[in-house]
Design a protein around this motif. Sequence first.
Motif, PDB file in Angstrom:
ATOM      1  N   GLY A  94       1.382  -1.118  -0.042  1.00 29.72           N
ATOM      2  CA  GLY A  94      -0.045   0.097   0.060  1.00 29.72           C
ATOM      3  C   GLY A  94       0.678   1.302  -0.131  1.00 29.72           C
ATOM      4  O   GLY A  94       0.546   2.416  -1.339  1.00 29.72           O
ATOM      5  N   GLU A 199      -2.888   3.424  -2.752  1.00 30.25           N
ATOM      6  CA  GLU A 199      -2.627   3.184  -1.521  1.00 30.25           C
ATOM      7  C   GLU A 199      -3.728   1.973  -1.406  1.00 30.25           C
ATOM      8  O   GLU A 199      -4.035   0.761  -0.467  1.00 30.25           O
ATOM      9  CB  GLU A 199      -2.456   3.573  -0.568  1.00 30.25           C
ATOM     10  CG  GLU A 199      -1.875   3.548   0.781  1.00 30.25           C
ATOM     11  CD  GLU A 199      -2.849   3.086   2.177  1.00 30.25           C
ATOM     12  OE1 GLU A 199      -2.482   2.142   3.016  1.00 30.25           O
ATOM     13  OE2 GLU A 199      -4.047   3.411   1.882  1.00 30.25           O
ATOM     14  N   ARG A 203      -3.917  -2.008  -0.976  1.00 32.46           N
ATOM     15  CA  ARG A 203      -4.231  -2.613   0.516  1.00 32.46           C
ATOM     16  C   ARG A 203      -5.141  -3.948   0.194  1.00 32.46           C
ATOM     17  O   ARG A 203      -5.300  -5.024   0.223  1.00 32.46           O
ATOM     18  CB  ARG A 203      -4.770  -2.249   1.583  1.00 32.46           C
ATOM     19  CG  ARG A 203      -3.001  -1.280   1.715  1.00 32.46           C
ATOM     20  CD  ARG A 203      -3.338  -0.708   2.880  1.00 32.46           C
ATOM     21  NE  ARG A 203      -4.176  -1.144   4.202  1.00 32.46           N
ATOM     22  CZ  ARG A 203      -3.144  -1.225   5.423  1.00 32.46           C
ATOM     23  NH1 ARG A 203      -1.938  -0.536   5.909  1.00 32.46           N
ATOM     24  NH2 ARG A 203      -3.218  -1.481   6.597  1.00 32.46           N
TER      25      ARG A 203
END
Length: 230
Positions: A94, A199, A203
């Motif tokens: 991320g 990000e 993730r």
Amino acid sequence: MNKIRAIQPDTLRRKVEDAVREAITSGVYAPGERLIERELCEGLGVSRASVREALRRLEAEKLVHTVPHRGPVVASISVEEARQLYALRAVLEGYAAQEFATQASDAAIAEFGAAAQHLREAAGSGNTDHVLRAKGILYDIMLSNCRNDLVCEILRGFYSRINLLRATSLMHPERLPHSLAEIDALVEAFQARDAAKAEHVARLHVINACAVALKQLSARTHQQTLDAVS
């Protein structure tokens, strides 16, 4: 005057190491399977010394484990170990995606987009090796341009071990379409220079892959337990 350079011992060692690593991570050798030096020597056409050096280096990567009275075997990953690996990978990937979105050049972002298209084409072929290589190229582009050498070093160390699980989870028929859609969303975030979205998507991509990998690993571990007591 020689027009071609002789192969250096270190170059040969790397080639042997890469060949055995690829055979392990692509599933040619299953977790727990013995790696017989004689067979590796014959298959690769190299000396036993080259094979032993490669196996020592792969043991340092935790892809190979030496068992007393059995010799080197392909390492296995426990459910808990896999959970921990994916959890840390999600955080670091991320971060890498966030930095790539703001730090990478326009050329690097375009290269990532082209690699994502190549991944989709590889997925359409149904060839696991091609998909894994295409996915590896994606990560190489992102890590090489996120401008954090330490994150690159740690994640690249993870990928060899995670590849022990990735081949089955990535090609799972219920996972693959979602995986490709997540990569497409990541491309869009990079093109928009949206670090927060990049990000989040990166993730989420790891978290979703983790769920499938842990489910399959748990099922395999359970079956192995049944086979052992039957």
